[in-house]
Each structure stands twice: as structure tokens, then as C-alpha cells.
Scaffold this active site. Structure first.
Site, PDB file in Angstrom:
ATOM      1  CG  HIS A 148      -1.913  -0.975   1.096  1.00 19.78           C
ATOM      2  ND1 HIS A 148      -3.223  -0.726   0.473  1.00 19.78           N
ATOM      3  CD2 HIS A 148      -2.187  -2.302   1.845  1.00 19.78           C
ATOM      4  CE1 HIS A 148      -4.201  -1.914   0.380  1.00 19.78           C
ATOM      5  NE2 HIS A 148      -3.501  -2.679   1.309  1.00 19.78           N
ATOM      6  CE  LYS A 201      17.261  -5.443   3.713  1.00 21.30           C
ATOM      7  NZ  LYS A 201      18.445  -5.101   4.426  1.00 21.30           N
TER       8      LYS A 201
END
Length: 224
Positions: A148, A201
């Protein structure tokens, strides 16, 4: 040895096998009907009770596709949803590139051969998700290929839209129960994601990662 003979391991007695085949017969009948609406299917399709498949005309599957009871598979995606051979979607798992009540249509996903989505998992493929071959996924795994937007404090976050970012899980990975994979992550081949890990990551090949945020704790490659 045939697929029928390979299906049951040690410990299965004749009566247990009989009941299993009896249950699978109903799954076969449901699958035979549902596959008529698929874009393509190459072999056996087994569908459990209370399964929801939306926009099935955008779905192509390989041989021996299995979707267990209560699962939801929404195929309304910009890219065709493609599942390879011997793919299983576990009980009550949700695969959702788009909402059923409107909004933007997501990118969708593809899954390679011999891979599965674990029971009660949530795969949010509004951004593209690519899963390779021989990927094992435990229960309640979550993948979110979007974030978002929130930079403008003058309007509610839900009115700022989302940013899409691809998730890639390469071949021969094991994603353990309750792990979460966030947008933009690539998981290298042969890696293990520990239970409850939150992956933010990229993960190098043959890594074992754990924690929140997930960190490499060990390599599966042994130097000789």
C-alpha cells in the site's frame, strides 16, 4: 511402477486404500466437470468439496492437478494463470490476484512442476508471482506481491493505491509453515525459509534463513 502404485507409502492397509480411492472418485468427478471450463488441462484433475474457482477460462494446468477442499482460486488476472504438472493447492488456501467485487485486475502467477501451495495459505498475486519446480510450501504461508502507498498524509492510505512488485521463488525451495514473503523478493534456488520467517530481501541460492526480518543463518553449500 505406476502412479497408482506410487500413491501410497508404507503403512497403508487394504481397507484404508479402499476408502481413499472411494473419496478420490468423487474428486475425480468434480474435476472432470470443472476442467471443461479451463483454458487448458493435460491430465487428471481432482477437486475437493466446497472449492471455488473463479474465471476458470484463464487457468491452464498440467497433469495430475489437485485442489483440496475449501480452497479458493481466483484466476481473474492480466496474465494467464499457469500451473505445471503434479501441482497441489492445499485445504482452504486462497490464491487471489483480484477482488471479486471490483478494483484493479492483478498480474497473476505461475507454478512449476511438482510444487504445492500449503493448506490455509494466502497467495496475493496482484503483482506477478513465479514459483519454480519442486517447491514445498507448508501450512499458512503468505505471499504479498503488492504494498500500500502511504506517502501522502493528507488522504487516507486506502485511497492512495498500491505498488506492485514481483515475487520469485526458484526451484527446489522449502517454505515452512507461517512464513511470509513480501513484495519484490527473489528466493534463490535450493533455499529453506524457516517457520515464521518474514522475508523482506532477496535470498541467495542454497541459503537457510530465519527470523523477522529473515536473515541467512547457514548455507546448504559445503565447501570442499
Amino acid at each position: 511402477m505406476s502412479n497408482k502404485e506410487n500413491r501410497f507409502g508404507l503403512g497403508w492397509d487394504a481397507k484404508s486404500k479402499l476408502w481413499a480411492y472411494f473419496a478420490l472418485a468423487f474428486w475425480f468427478v468434480r474435476g472432470a466437470w470443472r476442467r471443461l471450463f479451463f483454458s487448458a488441462s493435460k491430465g487428471l484433475v481432482l477437486v475437493g468439496r466446497r472449492v471455488t474457482i473463479r474465471s476458470a477460462h484463464k487457468l491452464s494446468v498440467g497433469k495430475n492437478f489437485l485442489i483440496e477442499e475449501g480452497a479458493e482460486l481466483n484466476c481473474n488476472a492480466l496474465r494467464r494463470m499457469h500451473f505445471g504438472n503434479r501441482v497441489t493447492i492445499g485445504k482452504y488456501a486462497i490464491v487471489r490476484p483480484s477482488n471479486i467485487y471490483g478494483g484493479a485486475v492483478g498480474e497473476g502467477m505461475s507454478i512449476g512442476d511438482n510444487s504445492n501451495i500449503g493448506p490455509y495459505s494466502y497467495i496475493g498475486c496482484s503483482g506477478k508471482i513465479t514459483i519454480g519446480n519442486n517447491v514445498m510450501m507448508g501450512p499458512r504461508v503468505s505471499m504479498f506481491a503488492e504494498n500500500h502507498n502511504y506517502s501522502d498524509t493528507s488522504i487516507p492510505m486506502k485511497e492512495q493505491g498500491v505498488s506492485l512488485s514481483e515475487i520469485v521463488v526458484n526451484n527446489d525451495c522449502w517454505i515452512a509453515s507461517n512464513a511470509t514473503i513480501l513484495a519484490g523478493v527473489t528466493i534463490g534456488e535450493g533455499s529453506i525459509i524457516a517457520a515464521g520467517a518474514v522475508v523482506t530481501k532477496d535470498i541467495p541460492p542454497y541459503s537457510i534463513v530465519a527470523g523477522n526480518p529473515a536473515k541467512v543463518i547457514k548455507s546448504r553449500k559445503v565447501e570442499r
